[in-house]
Design a protein around this motif. Structure first.
Motif, PDB file in Angstrom:
ATOM      1  N   SER A   8      -4.406  -6.781  21.847  1.00 31.21           N
ATOM      2  CA  SER A   8      -3.229  -6.795  22.738  1.00 31.21           C
ATOM      3  C   SER A   8      -3.567  -7.324  24.128  1.00 31.21           C
ATOM      4  O   SER A   8      -2.816  -7.124  25.071  1.00 31.21           O
ATOM      5  N   VAL A  11      -4.845 -12.947  25.058  1.00 34.66           N
ATOM      6  CA  VAL A  11      -4.682 -13.850  23.915  1.00 34.66           C
ATOM      7  C   VAL A  11      -3.641 -13.293  22.935  1.00 34.66           C
ATOM      8  O   VAL A  11      -2.728 -14.020  22.498  1.00 34.66           O
ATOM      9  N   THR A  30      -2.686  -2.605  18.770  1.00 37.93           N
ATOM     10  CA  THR A  30      -3.479  -2.039  19.862  1.00 37.93           C
ATOM     11  C   THR A  30      -4.005  -0.672  19.416  1.00 37.93           C
ATOM     12  O   THR A  30      -3.489  -0.085  18.467  1.00 37.93           O
ATOM     13  N   LYS A  35      -0.322   2.039  26.630  1.00 41.88           N
ATOM     14  CA  LYS A  35      -1.017   1.562  27.836  1.00 41.88           C
ATOM     15  C   LYS A  35      -0.031   0.734  28.671  1.00 41.88           C
ATOM     16  O   LYS A  35       0.770  -0.051  28.131  1.00 41.88           O
ATOM     17  N   THR A  67      -9.564  -9.750  19.478  1.00 39.85           N
ATOM     18  CA  THR A  67     -10.237  -8.691  20.245  1.00 39.85           C
ATOM     19  C   THR A  67     -11.504  -9.274  20.849  1.00 39.85           C
ATOM     20  O   THR A  67     -11.939 -10.357  20.460  1.00 39.85           O
TER      21      THR A  67
END
Ligand SMILES: NC(=O)c1ccc[n+]([C@@H]2O[C@H](COP(=O)([O-])OP(=O)(O)OC[C@H]3O[C@@H](n4cnc5c(N)ncnc54)[C@H](OP(=O)(O)O)[C@@H]3O)[C@@H](O)[C@H]2O)c1
Length: 216
Positions: A8, A11, A30, A35, A67
């Motif tokens: 998340s 990118v 995510t 968040k 990631t």
């Protein structure tokens, strides 16, 4: 087609918006759905579904892995290996080490005889990995709009049909795909990120350049 994005960060968010603009259904994955930066992103992009890594991997008929390279294996574990089986996985990751860059040159935790993509392909033998989007900044991933025409996106992977599909996606995103062959070609494609980032680290140029392969 449904796209599940594992990651998340910048990118994941840029590609979520890009796929959405092209009419795909998108879920952004995510470890932390609350968040603040993701809550803000979701408020601005309500059509993108948000889920955990496993939900996003399950949702995706095609998966984007976005990631950090050091944690890619952990993210795959959380997403569930079975959820990648038989699917095209667009691998955007780079093997960037913890140590800081030296005079603008990133440090990698792989050698030139082994790529992160090869490690991930071994981790996910039934998935059809295609390296793409690793050698340009997230701000240029969709419709980069260079005066000189579409830049080159170097791709590789063992599955020819998967690369054809990703090539069509890249064309719709404003890129020309340059197929460099099988998974081992990632040993050459991943370091392009090091080269691309040098003007960023040295001159703060993060949105002004991309690679173009000239051909006769
Ligand atoms: N930034 C760029 O412009 C750019 C361009 C080309 C390629 N890349 C490559 O694309 C990849 C993604 O880059 P990025 O800048 O978007 O974000 P990033 O900060 O490298 O990665 C963010 C993602 O990693 C996840 N993550 C962090 N620690 C984790 C852990 N211990 N276990 C599992 N997952 C973890 C985060 O999870 P949460 O969602 O839970 O926070 C988040 O989804 C990287 O490999 C990078 O080298 C980046």
């Amino acid at each position: 087609m449904r796209i599940g994005i594992i990651g998340s960060g910048p990118v994941g968010q840029a590609l979520a918006k890009a796929f959405l603009s092209e009419g795909y259904d998108v879920m952004l994955g995510t470890r932390n759905v609350i968040k603040p930066e993701l809550v803000k992103f979701n408020a601005e992009n309500k059509a993108v579904a948000i889920g955990n890594f496993a939900e996003a991997a399950q949702f995706g008929e095609m998966i984007v892995l976005a990631t950090g390279g050091l944690v890619a294996r952990d993210a795959i574990k959380l997403a569930g290996h079975a959820n990648f089986s038989g699917k095209i996985v667009i691998d955007t990751t780079n093997p960037i080490a913890k140590e800081p860059p030296v005079n603008g040159v990133l440090k990698y935790f792989t050698s030139l005889d082994e790529s992160l993509m090869e490690r991930i392909q071994k981790e996910l033998p039934d998935a059809k990995l295609v390296k793409a989007f690793n050698s340009v900044g997230n701000a240029l991933m969709y419709r980069p709009g260079f005066k000189g025409g579409p830049p080159s996106m170097f791709i590789c992977g063992d599955d020819e049909e998967a690369k054809k599909k990703v090539t069509a996606i890249l064309r719709s995103f404003g890129w020309e795909a340059e197929d460099m062959g099988k998974v081992e070609a990632a040993r050459a494609i991943e370091p392009l990120c090091m080269l691309w980032c040098i003007p960023g680290f040295l001159s703060n140029h993060w949105t002004t350049h991309a690679f173009k392969l000239l051909k006769k």
